[in-house]
Motif scaffolding. Structure first.
Motif, PDB file in Angstrom:
ATOM      1  N   GLU A  65       0.825  -1.207   0.000  1.00 10.96           N
ATOM      2  CA  GLU A  65       0.000   0.000   0.000  1.00 10.96           C
ATOM      3  C   GLU A  65       0.859   1.256   0.000  1.00 10.96           C
ATOM      4  O   GLU A  65       0.543   2.243  -0.675  1.00 10.96           O
ATOM      5  CB  GLU A  65      -0.916   0.000   1.221  1.00 10.96           C
ATOM      6  N   SER A  66       1.964   1.246   0.758  1.00 11.02           N
ATOM      7  CA  SER A  66       2.809   2.436   0.861  1.00 11.02           C
ATOM      8  C   SER A  66       3.415   2.811  -0.478  1.00 11.02           C
ATOM      9  O   SER A  66       3.644   3.987  -0.774  1.00 11.02           O
ATOM     10  CB  SER A  66       3.911   2.206   1.890  1.00 11.02           C
ATOM     11  N   LEU A  67       3.667   1.818  -1.312  1.00  9.54           N
ATOM     12  CA  LEU A  67       4.190   2.086  -2.656  1.00  9.54           C
ATOM     13  C   LEU A  67       3.060   2.431  -3.626  1.00  9.54           C
ATOM     14  O   LEU A  67       3.184   3.339  -4.448  1.00  9.54           O
ATOM     15  CB  LEU A  67       4.957   0.864  -3.170  1.00  9.54           C
ATOM     16  N   GLY A  68       1.968   1.706  -3.527  1.00  8.05           N
ATOM     17  CA  GLY A  68       0.876   1.888  -4.473  1.00  8.05           C
ATOM     18  C   GLY A  68       0.185   3.228  -4.365  1.00  8.05           C
ATOM     19  O   GLY A  68      -0.239   3.797  -5.375  1.00  8.05           O
ATOM     20  N   ALA A  69       0.077   3.777  -3.160  1.00 10.09           N
ATOM     21  CA  ALA A  69      -0.628   5.047  -2.975  1.00 10.09           C
ATOM     22  C   ALA A  69       0.027   6.167  -3.768  1.00 10.09           C
ATOM     23  O   ALA A  69      -0.650   6.989  -4.406  1.00 10.09           O
ATOM     24  CB  ALA A  69      -0.688   5.412  -1.491  1.00 10.09           C
ATOM     25  N   VAL A  70       1.365   6.212  -3.758  1.00  9.01           N
ATOM     26  CA  VAL A  70       2.084   7.259  -4.481  1.00  9.01           C
ATOM     27  C   VAL A  70       2.014   7.036  -5.986  1.00  9.01           C
ATOM     28  O   VAL A  70       1.723   7.959  -6.758  1.00  9.01           O
ATOM     29  CB  VAL A  70       3.559   7.317  -4.023  1.00  9.01           C
ATOM     30  N   ALA A  71       2.272   5.799  -6.419  1.00  7.32           N
ATOM     31  CA  ALA A  71       2.265   5.500  -7.850  1.00  7.32           C
ATOM     32  C   ALA A  71       0.894   5.753  -8.460  1.00  7.32           C
ATOM     33  O   ALA A  71       0.775   6.346  -9.542  1.00  7.32           O
ATOM     34  CB  ALA A  71       2.694   4.053  -8.077  1.00  7.32           C
ATOM     35  N   GLN A  72      -0.148   5.319  -7.768  1.00  9.55           N
ATOM     36  CA  GLN A  72      -1.496   5.538  -8.291  1.00  9.55           C
ATOM     37  C   GLN A  72      -1.855   7.021  -8.294  1.00  9.55           C
ATOM     38  O   GLN A  72      -2.515   7.501  -9.219  1.00  9.55           O
ATOM     39  CB  GLN A  72      -2.511   4.758  -7.452  1.00  9.55           C
ATOM     40  N   GLY A 215       8.715  13.827  -7.602  1.00 10.81           N
ATOM     41  CA  GLY A 215       7.369  14.243  -7.962  1.00 10.81           C
ATOM     42  C   GLY A 215       6.839  15.316  -7.040  1.00 10.81           C
ATOM     43  O   GLY A 215       7.422  16.387  -6.898  1.00 10.81           O
ATOM     44  N   ALA A 216       5.721  15.018  -6.368  1.00 13.31           N
ATOM     45  CA  ALA A 216       5.092  15.995  -5.489  1.00 13.31           C
ATOM     46  C   ALA A 216       5.984  16.391  -4.318  1.00 13.31           C
ATOM     47  O   ALA A 216       5.825  17.470  -3.745  1.00 13.31           O
ATOM     48  CB  ALA A 216       3.766  15.437  -4.961  1.00 13.31           C
ATOM     49  N   LEU A 217       6.932  15.549  -3.954  1.00  6.92           N
ATOM     50  CA  LEU A 217       7.820  15.855  -2.833  1.00  6.92           C
ATOM     51  C   LEU A 217       8.958  16.792  -3.216  1.00  6.92           C
ATOM     52  O   LEU A 217       9.807  17.097  -2.378  1.00  6.92           O
ATOM     53  CB  LEU A 217       8.427  14.567  -2.260  1.00  6.92           C
ATOM     54  N   ALA A 218       8.980  17.252  -4.443  1.00  6.25           N
ATOM     55  CA  ALA A 218      10.044  18.160  -4.862  1.00  6.25           C
ATOM     56  C   ALA A 218       9.991  19.483  -4.108  1.00  6.25           C
ATOM     57  O   ALA A 218      11.016  20.133  -3.903  1.00  6.25           O
ATOM     58  CB  ALA A 218       9.953  18.411  -6.368  1.00  6.25           C
ATOM     59  N   GLY A 219       8.808  19.900  -3.680  1.00  8.08           N
ATOM     60  CA  GLY A 219       8.673  21.158  -2.948  1.00  8.08           C
ATOM     61  C   GLY A 219       9.033  21.007  -1.477  1.00  8.08           C
ATOM     62  O   GLY A 219       8.671  20.016  -0.834  1.00  8.08           O
ATOM     63  N   THR A 338       0.742  23.492  -0.303  1.00  2.00           N
ATOM     64  CA  THR A 338       2.137  23.342  -0.717  1.00  2.00           C
ATOM     65  C   THR A 338       2.358  22.497  -1.960  1.00  2.00           C
ATOM     66  O   THR A 338       3.417  22.594  -2.577  1.00  2.00           O
ATOM     67  CB  THR A 338       2.963  22.730   0.425  1.00  2.00           C
ATOM     68  N   ALA A 339       1.396  21.641  -2.331  1.00  2.00           N
ATOM     69  CA  ALA A 339       1.615  20.751  -3.472  1.00  2.00           C
ATOM     70  C   ALA A 339       1.686  21.552  -4.771  1.00  2.00           C
ATOM     71  O   ALA A 339       0.914  22.487  -4.991  1.00  2.00           O
ATOM     72  CB  ALA A 339       0.494  19.716  -3.564  1.00  2.00           C
ATOM     73  N   SER A 340       2.615  21.177  -5.628  1.00  5.14           N
ATOM     74  CA  SER A 340       2.750  21.852  -6.915  1.00  5.14           C
ATOM     75  C   SER A 340       1.543  21.562  -7.796  1.00  5.14           C
ATOM     76  O   SER A 340       0.853  20.548  -7.624  1.00  5.14           O
ATOM     77  CB  SER A 340       4.018  21.365  -7.629  1.00  5.14           C
ATOM     78  N   ALA A 341       1.284  22.453  -8.740  1.00  4.11           N
ATOM     79  CA  ALA A 341       0.162  22.267  -9.660  1.00  4.11           C
ATOM     80  C   ALA A 341       0.307  20.939 -10.388  1.00  4.11           C
ATOM     81  O   ALA A 341       1.386  20.571 -10.846  1.00  4.11           O
ATOM     82  CB  ALA A 341       0.125  23.417 -10.674  1.00  4.11           C
ATOM     83  N   GLY A 342      -0.801  20.203 -10.463  1.00  3.27           N
ATOM     84  CA  GLY A 342      -0.798  18.947 -11.190  1.00  3.27           C
ATOM     85  C   GLY A 342      -0.365  17.751 -10.372  1.00  3.27           C
ATOM     86  O   GLY A 342      -0.196  16.668 -10.921  1.00  3.27           O
ATOM     87  N   THR A 343      -0.186  17.919  -9.037  1.00  4.72           N
ATOM     88  CA  THR A 343       0.296  16.796  -8.229  1.00  4.72           C
ATOM     89  C   THR A 343      -0.579  16.519  -7.008  1.00  4.72           C
ATOM     90  O   THR A 343      -0.140  15.838  -6.080  1.00  4.72           O
ATOM     91  CB  THR A 343       1.736  17.063  -7.737  1.00  4.72           C
ATOM     92  N   ALA A 344      -1.805  17.012  -6.992  1.00  6.83           N
ATOM     93  CA  ALA A 344      -2.629  16.943  -5.779  1.00  6.83           C
ATOM     94  C   ALA A 344      -2.861  15.507  -5.308  1.00  6.83           C
ATOM     95  O   ALA A 344      -2.671  15.195  -4.128  1.00  6.83           O
ATOM     96  CB  ALA A 344      -3.963  17.634  -6.023  1.00  6.83           C
ATOM     97  N   GLU A 346      -1.226  12.697  -6.112  1.00  8.70           N
ATOM     98  CA  GLU A 346       0.041  12.088  -5.709  1.00  8.70           C
ATOM     99  C   GLU A 346       0.476  12.611  -4.349  1.00  8.70           C
ATOM    100  O   GLU A 346       0.987  11.849  -3.513  1.00  8.70           O
ATOM    101  CB  GLU A 346       1.121  12.384  -6.748  1.00  8.70           C
ATOM    102  N   ALA A 347       0.284  13.905  -4.107  1.00  4.98           N
ATOM    103  CA  ALA A 347       0.689  14.492  -2.839  1.00  4.98           C
ATOM    104  C   ALA A 347      -0.065  13.846  -1.678  1.00  4.98           C
ATOM    105  O   ALA A 347       0.528  13.529  -0.636  1.00  4.98           O
ATOM    106  CB  ALA A 347       0.435  16.001  -2.865  1.00  4.98           C
ATOM    107  N   PHE A 348      -1.361  13.638  -1.846  1.00 10.00           N
ATOM    108  CA  PHE A 348      -2.112  12.943  -0.811  1.00 10.00           C
ATOM    109  C   PHE A 348      -1.596  11.521  -0.640  1.00 10.00           C
ATOM    110  O   PHE A 348      -1.579  10.969   0.461  1.00 10.00           O
ATOM    111  CB  PHE A 348      -3.602  12.929  -1.152  1.00 10.00           C
ATOM    112  N   GLY A 349      -1.166  10.892  -1.750  1.00  5.62           N
ATOM    113  CA  GLY A 349      -0.583   9.556  -1.665  1.00  5.62           C
ATOM    114  C   GLY A 349       0.675   9.537  -0.816  1.00  5.62           C
ATOM    115  O   GLY A 349       0.913   8.603  -0.038  1.00  5.62           O
ATOM    116  N   TRP A 350       1.502  10.582  -0.942  1.00  6.64           N
ATOM    117  CA  TRP A 350       2.709  10.671  -0.126  1.00  6.64           C
ATOM    118  C   TRP A 350       2.366  10.789   1.355  1.00  6.64           C
ATOM    119  O   TRP A 350       3.074  10.242   2.219  1.00  6.64           O
ATOM    120  CB  TRP A 350       3.562  11.861  -0.556  1.00  6.64           C
TER     121      TRP A 350
END
Length: 409
Positions: A65-72, A215-219, A338-344, A346-350
Protein backbone atom coordinates in the motif's frame (compact mmCIF):
# COMPACT_ATOMS: atom_id res chain seq x y z
CA UNK A 1 -11.38 33.48 5.17
CA UNK A 2 -12.84 32.63 8.52
CA UNK A 3 -10.41 31.00 10.91
CA UNK A 4 -13.02 28.45 11.95
CA UNK A 5 -15.39 26.04 10.28
CA UNK A 6 -19.09 26.24 11.10
CA UNK A 7 -21.42 23.25 11.10
CA UNK A 8 -23.23 24.88 8.19
CA UNK A 9 -20.02 24.56 6.16
CA UNK A 10 -20.09 20.76 6.58
CA UNK A 11 -23.66 20.69 5.30
CA UNK A 12 -22.84 22.98 2.40
CA UNK A 13 -19.83 20.87 1.38
CA UNK A 14 -21.69 17.55 1.48
CA UNK A 15 -24.70 18.95 -0.40
CA UNK A 16 -22.63 20.71 -3.09
CA UNK A 17 -23.75 19.88 -6.65
CA UNK A 18 -22.46 16.46 -7.62
CA UNK A 19 -21.00 15.65 -4.19
CA UNK A 20 -23.54 13.14 -2.86
CA UNK A 21 -22.81 10.10 -5.06
CA UNK A 22 -19.00 10.21 -4.86
CA UNK A 23 -19.18 10.96 -1.12
CA UNK A 24 -21.34 7.89 -0.47
CA UNK A 25 -19.29 5.70 -2.81
CA UNK A 26 -16.08 6.89 -1.20
CA UNK A 27 -17.46 5.98 2.21
CA UNK A 28 -18.25 2.44 1.01
CA UNK A 29 -14.76 2.10 -0.48
CA UNK A 30 -12.89 3.52 2.52
CA UNK A 31 -14.66 1.56 5.27
CA UNK A 32 -12.83 -1.66 4.25
CA UNK A 33 -9.42 0.06 4.53
CA UNK A 34 -9.38 -0.40 8.29
CA UNK A 35 -10.85 -3.89 7.94
CA UNK A 36 -8.34 -5.34 5.51
CA UNK A 37 -5.18 -5.49 7.63
CA UNK A 38 -6.96 -7.05 10.61
CA UNK A 39 -8.99 -9.36 8.33
CA UNK A 40 -5.79 -10.67 6.72
CA UNK A 41 -4.09 -11.03 10.10
CA UNK A 42 -6.96 -13.01 11.66
CA UNK A 43 -7.56 -15.07 8.52
CA UNK A 44 -3.91 -16.16 8.28
CA UNK A 45 -3.67 -16.81 12.01
CA UNK A 46 -6.75 -19.02 12.00
CA UNK A 47 -5.50 -20.89 8.96
CA UNK A 48 -1.85 -21.34 9.98
CA UNK A 49 -2.17 -21.16 13.75
CA UNK A 50 0.73 -18.69 13.92
CA UNK A 51 0.49 -15.05 14.95
CA UNK A 52 4.06 -14.47 13.76
CA UNK A 53 3.25 -15.61 10.23
CA UNK A 54 -0.01 -13.65 10.31
CA UNK A 55 1.80 -10.46 11.35
CA UNK A 56 4.39 -10.79 8.57
CA UNK A 57 1.72 -11.39 5.92
CA UNK A 58 -0.37 -8.49 7.21
CA UNK A 59 2.70 -6.24 7.09
CA UNK A 60 3.07 -7.22 3.43
CA UNK A 61 -0.22 -5.51 2.63
CA UNK A 62 1.00 -2.31 4.30
CA UNK A 63 4.28 -2.42 2.38
CA UNK A 64 2.43 -2.75 -0.91
CA UNK A 65 0.00 0.00 0.00
CA UNK A 66 2.81 2.44 0.86
CA UNK A 67 4.19 2.09 -2.66
CA UNK A 68 0.88 1.89 -4.47
CA UNK A 69 -0.63 5.05 -2.97
CA UNK A 70 2.08 7.26 -4.48
CA UNK A 71 2.27 5.50 -7.85
CA UNK A 72 -1.50 5.54 -8.29
CA UNK A 73 -1.72 9.16 -7.21
CA UNK A 74 0.83 10.20 -9.82
CA UNK A 75 -1.04 8.20 -12.44
CA UNK A 76 -4.36 9.87 -11.58
CA UNK A 77 -2.77 13.30 -11.81
CA UNK A 78 -1.50 12.47 -15.29
CA UNK A 79 -4.68 10.97 -16.75
CA UNK A 80 -7.56 11.83 -14.45
CA UNK A 81 -8.88 9.40 -11.80
CA UNK A 82 -11.52 7.35 -13.62
CA UNK A 83 -9.39 4.89 -15.62
CA UNK A 84 -6.78 4.27 -12.89
CA UNK A 85 -9.50 3.62 -10.31
CA UNK A 86 -11.44 1.22 -12.54
CA UNK A 87 -8.30 -0.69 -13.51
CA UNK A 88 -6.94 -0.94 -9.97
CA UNK A 89 -10.36 -2.05 -8.70
CA UNK A 90 -10.30 -4.93 -11.20
CA UNK A 91 -6.68 -5.79 -10.40
CA UNK A 92 -7.40 -5.64 -6.69
CA UNK A 93 -10.25 -8.13 -7.06
CA UNK A 94 -7.88 -10.52 -8.88
CA UNK A 95 -4.98 -9.98 -6.44
CA UNK A 96 -7.18 -10.44 -3.38
CA UNK A 97 -8.58 -13.64 -4.86
CA UNK A 98 -5.01 -14.84 -5.38
CA UNK A 99 -4.21 -14.07 -1.74
CA UNK A 100 -7.24 -16.03 -0.56
CA UNK A 101 -6.25 -19.02 -2.73
CA UNK A 102 -2.70 -18.89 -1.38
CA UNK A 103 -3.96 -18.85 2.22
CA UNK A 104 -6.39 -21.69 1.58
CA UNK A 105 -3.62 -23.72 -0.08
CA UNK A 106 -1.37 -23.23 2.98
CA UNK A 107 1.30 -21.74 0.73
CA UNK A 108 4.82 -20.99 1.91
CA UNK A 109 5.27 -17.79 3.89
CA UNK A 110 7.25 -15.95 1.16
CA UNK A 111 4.43 -16.63 -1.30
CA UNK A 112 1.83 -15.41 1.18
CA UNK A 113 3.80 -12.23 1.84
CA UNK A 114 4.25 -11.64 -1.90
CA UNK A 115 0.55 -12.13 -2.58
CA UNK A 116 -0.32 -9.76 0.28
CA UNK A 117 2.11 -7.12 -1.00
CA UNK A 118 0.65 -7.28 -4.50
CA UNK A 119 -2.88 -6.90 -3.15
CA UNK A 120 -1.74 -3.84 -1.18
CA UNK A 121 0.06 -2.40 -4.21
CA UNK A 122 -3.04 -2.47 -6.43
CA UNK A 123 -5.59 -1.60 -3.76
CA UNK A 124 -7.32 1.52 -5.12
CA UNK A 125 -5.88 4.70 -3.60
CA UNK A 126 -9.28 6.00 -2.60
CA UNK A 127 -8.26 8.30 0.28
CA UNK A 128 -6.15 10.45 -2.05
CA UNK A 129 -8.67 10.38 -4.88
CA UNK A 130 -11.53 11.31 -2.58
CA UNK A 131 -9.71 14.17 -0.88
CA UNK A 132 -8.41 15.55 -4.16
CA UNK A 133 -11.94 15.65 -5.64
CA UNK A 134 -13.14 18.16 -3.04
CA UNK A 135 -10.90 20.82 -4.58
CA UNK A 136 -13.14 20.59 -7.64
CA UNK A 137 -16.49 20.25 -5.88
CA UNK A 138 -16.27 23.15 -3.41
CA UNK A 139 -14.49 26.52 -3.54
CA UNK A 140 -11.50 27.34 -1.39
CA UNK A 141 -12.48 28.61 2.03
CA UNK A 142 -14.47 27.32 5.01
CA UNK A 143 -16.45 24.84 2.90
CA UNK A 144 -13.35 23.16 1.54
CA UNK A 145 -11.84 23.13 5.02
CA UNK A 146 -15.04 21.44 6.20
CA UNK A 147 -14.75 18.89 3.38
CA UNK A 148 -11.20 18.00 4.42
CA UNK A 149 -12.28 17.79 8.05
CA UNK A 150 -15.13 15.50 7.01
CA UNK A 151 -12.60 13.27 5.23
CA UNK A 152 -10.50 13.00 8.39
CA UNK A 153 -13.50 12.46 10.68
CA UNK A 154 -15.16 9.89 8.44
CA UNK A 155 -11.92 7.95 8.00
CA UNK A 156 -11.42 7.91 11.76
CA UNK A 157 -15.00 6.67 12.16
CA UNK A 158 -14.24 3.86 9.74
CA UNK A 159 -11.20 2.95 11.82
CA UNK A 160 -13.61 2.45 14.71
CA UNK A 161 -16.18 0.42 12.77
CA UNK A 162 -13.83 -1.46 10.42
CA UNK A 163 -11.82 -3.51 12.92
CA UNK A 164 -14.95 -4.29 14.92
CA UNK A 165 -16.71 -5.54 11.79
CA UNK A 166 -13.66 -7.59 10.79
CA UNK A 167 -13.43 -9.16 14.24
CA UNK A 168 -17.13 -10.05 14.07
CA UNK A 169 -17.02 -11.51 10.57
CA UNK A 170 -13.92 -13.60 11.22
CA UNK A 171 -16.04 -15.73 13.59
CA UNK A 172 -18.11 -16.88 10.60
CA UNK A 173 -17.75 -20.54 9.56
CA UNK A 174 -15.24 -19.47 6.89
CA UNK A 175 -12.51 -17.26 8.42
CA UNK A 176 -11.99 -15.50 5.10
CA UNK A 177 -15.44 -13.90 5.27
CA UNK A 178 -14.13 -10.63 6.68
CA UNK A 179 -11.56 -10.27 3.90
CA UNK A 180 -14.13 -11.14 1.23
CA UNK A 181 -16.56 -8.51 2.55
CA UNK A 182 -13.78 -5.92 2.71
CA UNK A 183 -12.72 -6.59 -0.87
CA UNK A 184 -16.30 -6.49 -2.14
CA UNK A 185 -16.89 -3.14 -0.44
CA UNK A 186 -13.67 -1.69 -1.79
CA UNK A 187 -14.28 -2.83 -5.37
CA UNK A 188 -17.94 -1.78 -5.42
CA UNK A 189 -17.36 1.60 -3.80
CA UNK A 190 -14.38 2.40 -6.01
CA UNK A 191 -16.28 1.47 -9.18
CA UNK A 192 -19.30 3.61 -8.29
CA UNK A 193 -17.01 6.50 -7.30
CA UNK A 194 -15.05 6.25 -10.55
CA UNK A 195 -18.22 6.21 -12.66
CA UNK A 196 -19.88 9.13 -10.85
CA UNK A 197 -20.27 12.22 -13.01
CA UNK A 198 -17.78 14.49 -11.17
CA UNK A 199 -15.06 11.83 -11.42
CA UNK A 200 -15.87 10.80 -15.01
CA UNK A 201 -15.57 14.38 -16.16
CA UNK A 202 -12.49 15.22 -14.10
CA UNK A 203 -9.65 16.13 -16.43
CA UNK A 204 -5.96 15.54 -15.67
CA UNK A 205 -4.58 17.96 -13.10
CA UNK A 206 -3.50 21.31 -14.44
CA UNK A 207 0.20 21.90 -14.58
CA UNK A 208 1.16 18.69 -16.34
CA UNK A 209 2.59 15.48 -14.90
CA UNK A 210 5.06 15.33 -12.04
CA UNK A 211 8.69 15.71 -13.01
CA UNK A 212 11.52 13.77 -11.44
CA UNK A 213 11.64 10.87 -9.03
CA UNK A 214 10.38 12.92 -6.08
CA UNK A 215 7.37 14.24 -7.96
CA UNK A 216 5.09 16.00 -5.49
CA UNK A 217 7.82 15.86 -2.83
CA UNK A 218 10.04 18.16 -4.86
CA UNK A 219 8.67 21.16 -2.95
CA UNK A 220 10.15 21.92 0.48
CA UNK A 221 6.76 22.69 1.98
CA UNK A 222 5.31 19.40 0.76
CA UNK A 223 8.25 17.55 2.31
CA UNK A 224 7.48 19.28 5.61
CA UNK A 225 3.87 18.07 5.47
CA UNK A 226 5.11 14.53 4.74
CA UNK A 227 7.44 14.74 7.75
CA UNK A 228 4.48 15.76 9.90
CA UNK A 229 2.53 12.73 8.67
CA UNK A 230 5.55 10.49 9.35
CA UNK A 231 5.83 11.78 12.93
CA UNK A 232 2.09 11.30 13.43
CA UNK A 233 2.44 7.68 12.25
CA UNK A 234 5.40 7.02 14.56
CA UNK A 235 3.35 7.98 17.59
CA UNK A 236 0.27 6.06 16.44
CA UNK A 237 2.29 2.88 15.84
CA UNK A 238 3.88 3.03 19.28
CA UNK A 239 0.51 3.52 20.97
CA UNK A 240 -1.08 0.59 19.13
CA UNK A 241 1.64 -1.75 20.41
CA UNK A 242 1.79 -0.25 23.89
CA UNK A 243 -1.93 -0.32 24.60
CA UNK A 244 -2.22 -3.98 23.67
CA UNK A 245 0.89 -4.81 25.70
CA UNK A 246 -0.47 -2.99 28.77
CA UNK A 247 -3.82 -4.74 28.38
CA UNK A 248 -2.04 -8.10 28.32
CA UNK A 249 -0.03 -7.18 31.43
CA UNK A 250 -3.28 -6.22 33.16
CA UNK A 251 -4.68 -9.66 32.37
CA UNK A 252 -7.36 -8.36 29.99
CA UNK A 253 -6.26 -8.61 26.34
CA UNK A 254 -9.65 -7.35 25.11
CA UNK A 255 -9.06 -4.09 26.99
CA UNK A 256 -6.65 -2.99 24.26
CA UNK A 257 -9.37 -2.99 21.62
CA UNK A 258 -11.75 -1.12 23.91
CA UNK A 259 -9.17 1.59 24.62
CA UNK A 260 -8.19 2.03 20.96
CA UNK A 261 -11.87 2.36 20.02
CA UNK A 262 -12.37 4.90 22.80
CA UNK A 263 -9.54 7.10 21.60
CA UNK A 264 -10.94 6.95 18.08
CA UNK A 265 -14.29 8.15 19.40
CA UNK A 266 -12.49 10.97 21.22
CA UNK A 267 -10.78 11.84 17.95
CA UNK A 268 -14.05 12.14 16.05
CA UNK A 269 -15.79 14.26 18.70
CA UNK A 270 -12.78 16.51 19.25
CA UNK A 271 -12.19 16.82 15.51
CA UNK A 272 -15.60 18.40 15.01
CA UNK A 273 -15.15 20.71 18.00
CA UNK A 274 -11.62 21.73 16.99
CA UNK A 275 -12.69 22.62 13.46
CA UNK A 276 -15.14 25.16 14.89
CA UNK A 277 -12.29 27.17 16.43
CA UNK A 278 -8.84 25.81 15.54
CA UNK A 279 -5.76 26.98 17.41
CA UNK A 280 -3.11 28.00 16.53
CA UNK A 281 -4.68 29.54 13.44
CA UNK A 282 -1.58 29.69 11.18
CA UNK A 283 -0.88 26.27 9.75
CA UNK A 284 2.89 26.63 10.01
CA UNK A 285 2.49 26.91 13.78
CA UNK A 286 -0.39 24.48 14.10
CA UNK A 287 1.46 21.43 12.77
CA UNK A 288 4.39 21.45 15.23
CA UNK A 289 2.10 22.43 18.12
CA UNK A 290 -0.38 19.59 17.53
CA UNK A 291 2.33 16.97 17.12
CA UNK A 292 4.20 18.18 20.22
CA UNK A 293 1.00 18.08 22.29
CA UNK A 294 0.19 14.64 20.89
CA UNK A 295 3.67 13.38 21.84
CA UNK A 296 3.37 14.84 25.36
CA UNK A 297 0.03 13.14 26.00
CA UNK A 298 1.37 9.80 24.74
CA UNK A 299 4.51 10.11 26.89
CA UNK A 300 2.22 10.72 29.88
CA UNK A 301 0.63 7.34 29.17
CA UNK A 302 3.92 5.79 30.32
CA UNK A 303 2.96 6.70 33.90
CA UNK A 304 0.73 3.64 33.96
CA UNK A 305 2.24 0.79 35.92
CA UNK A 306 4.56 1.23 38.89
CA UNK A 307 4.05 5.02 39.04
CA UNK A 308 0.30 5.28 38.64
CA UNK A 309 -2.90 3.34 37.99
CA UNK A 310 -4.72 2.37 34.81
CA UNK A 311 -7.01 5.46 34.96
CA UNK A 312 -3.95 7.62 34.23
CA UNK A 313 -3.50 5.71 30.97
CA UNK A 314 -7.15 6.17 30.05
CA UNK A 315 -7.19 9.92 30.72
CA UNK A 316 -3.92 10.54 28.88
CA UNK A 317 -5.03 8.34 25.99
CA UNK A 318 -8.32 10.17 25.55
CA UNK A 319 -6.45 13.50 25.61
CA UNK A 320 -4.09 12.18 22.93
CA UNK A 321 -7.01 10.85 20.89
CA UNK A 322 -8.54 14.32 20.81
CA UNK A 323 -5.53 15.47 18.77
CA UNK A 324 -5.72 12.85 16.00
CA UNK A 325 -8.34 14.29 13.64
CA UNK A 326 -7.04 17.89 13.92
CA UNK A 327 -3.64 16.65 12.71
CA UNK A 328 -5.07 14.68 9.79
CA UNK A 329 -7.10 17.73 8.76
CA UNK A 330 -4.00 19.92 9.03
CA UNK A 331 -2.13 17.53 6.74
CA UNK A 332 -4.85 17.89 4.09
CA UNK A 333 -4.71 21.68 4.36
CA UNK A 334 -0.94 21.50 4.10
CA UNK A 335 -1.14 19.48 0.90
CA UNK A 336 -3.50 22.01 -0.65
CA UNK A 337 -1.19 24.85 0.35
CA UNK A 338 2.14 23.34 -0.72
CA UNK A 339 1.62 20.75 -3.47
CA UNK A 340 2.75 21.85 -6.92
CA UNK A 341 0.16 22.27 -9.66
CA UNK A 342 -0.80 18.95 -11.19
CA UNK A 343 0.30 16.80 -8.23
CA UNK A 344 -2.63 16.94 -5.78
CA UNK A 345 -3.58 13.24 -5.81
CA UNK A 346 0.04 12.09 -5.71
CA UNK A 347 0.69 14.49 -2.84
CA UNK A 348 -2.11 12.94 -0.81
CA UNK A 349 -0.58 9.56 -1.66
CA UNK A 350 2.71 10.67 -0.13
CA UNK A 351 0.88 11.65 3.06
CA UNK A 352 -0.67 8.18 3.28
CA UNK A 353 2.70 6.54 2.57
CA UNK A 354 4.49 8.63 5.19
CA UNK A 355 1.88 7.74 7.80
CA UNK A 356 2.03 4.02 6.95
CA UNK A 357 5.83 4.00 7.14
CA UNK A 358 5.67 5.87 10.43
CA UNK A 359 3.16 3.44 11.90
CA UNK A 360 5.30 0.46 10.84
CA UNK A 361 8.49 1.97 12.29
CA UNK A 362 6.68 3.01 15.47
CA UNK A 363 5.35 -0.52 15.95
CA UNK A 364 8.81 -2.04 15.51
CA UNK A 365 10.50 0.41 17.91
CA UNK A 366 7.75 0.01 20.48
CA UNK A 367 7.86 -3.78 20.20
CA UNK A 368 11.59 -3.76 20.98
CA UNK A 369 10.99 -1.41 23.91
CA UNK A 370 8.29 -3.67 25.34
CA UNK A 371 10.60 -6.70 25.21
CA UNK A 372 13.46 -4.79 26.84
CA UNK A 373 11.77 -2.53 29.39
CA UNK A 374 8.09 -3.43 29.68
CA UNK A 375 4.83 -2.27 28.13
CA UNK A 376 4.79 1.31 29.43
CA UNK A 377 8.16 2.06 27.79
CA UNK A 378 6.52 1.92 24.37
CA UNK A 379 4.69 5.17 25.17
CA UNK A 380 7.97 6.88 25.98
CA UNK A 381 9.33 5.71 22.63
CA UNK A 382 6.30 7.19 20.84
CA UNK A 383 6.41 10.39 22.85
CA UNK A 384 10.12 10.98 22.25
CA UNK A 385 9.80 10.21 18.53
CA UNK A 386 6.88 12.61 18.19
CA UNK A 387 8.68 15.35 20.10
CA UNK A 388 11.77 15.03 17.89
CA UNK A 389 9.69 15.30 14.72
CA UNK A 390 7.74 18.23 16.19
CA UNK A 391 11.08 20.01 16.75
CA UNK A 392 11.99 19.35 13.11
CA UNK A 393 8.65 20.82 12.04
CA UNK A 394 9.34 23.91 14.13
CA UNK A 395 12.71 24.38 12.45
CA UNK A 396 11.07 23.92 9.03
CA UNK A 397 7.99 26.04 9.80
CA UNK A 398 9.10 28.70 7.32
CA UNK A 399 8.46 26.27 4.45
CA UNK A 400 4.77 26.31 5.41
CA UNK A 401 4.45 30.06 5.95
CA UNK A 402 2.47 30.64 2.70
CA UNK A 403 -0.11 28.18 4.04
CA UNK A 404 -1.14 30.76 6.64
CA UNK A 405 -3.49 32.26 4.07
CA UNK A 406 -5.58 29.11 4.28
CA UNK A 407 -6.33 29.39 7.96
CA UNK A 408 -5.91 32.99 9.01
CA UNK A 409 -8.73 35.48 9.13
Amino acid sequence: MSPSTALADYRAALTAPGALVPALASALARLPIAMTTLAVLLYVQRTTGSYAVAAVVSAGTLAGESLGAVAQGRWMDRTGPMRPLLLTAALYAVAATGLVLAIEADAAVPLLVGAAAVSGLVRPAMPGASRALWARLVPAGPRRDAAYSYEAISLETFFILGPALAAFLVTAPWPGTALAVAVAGMVTGTTVFALSRPVRTQAPSEGGPSIGVLGALAGRGMRTVAIASLGFGLVIGAVEVGVNAVATEQGSPTLGGVLLSAWSVASVVAGIAYSLRPWPRPLHLRMPFLLAAFALCVAAMALVGPLASLPVLVVAMLAAGALITPQVTAHSLGVEATASAGTATEAFGWIVTAAVLGISAGQVAAGVAVDVAGAASSFLVGGVAGAVVAAVLWVRRGTLAPARQLVEA
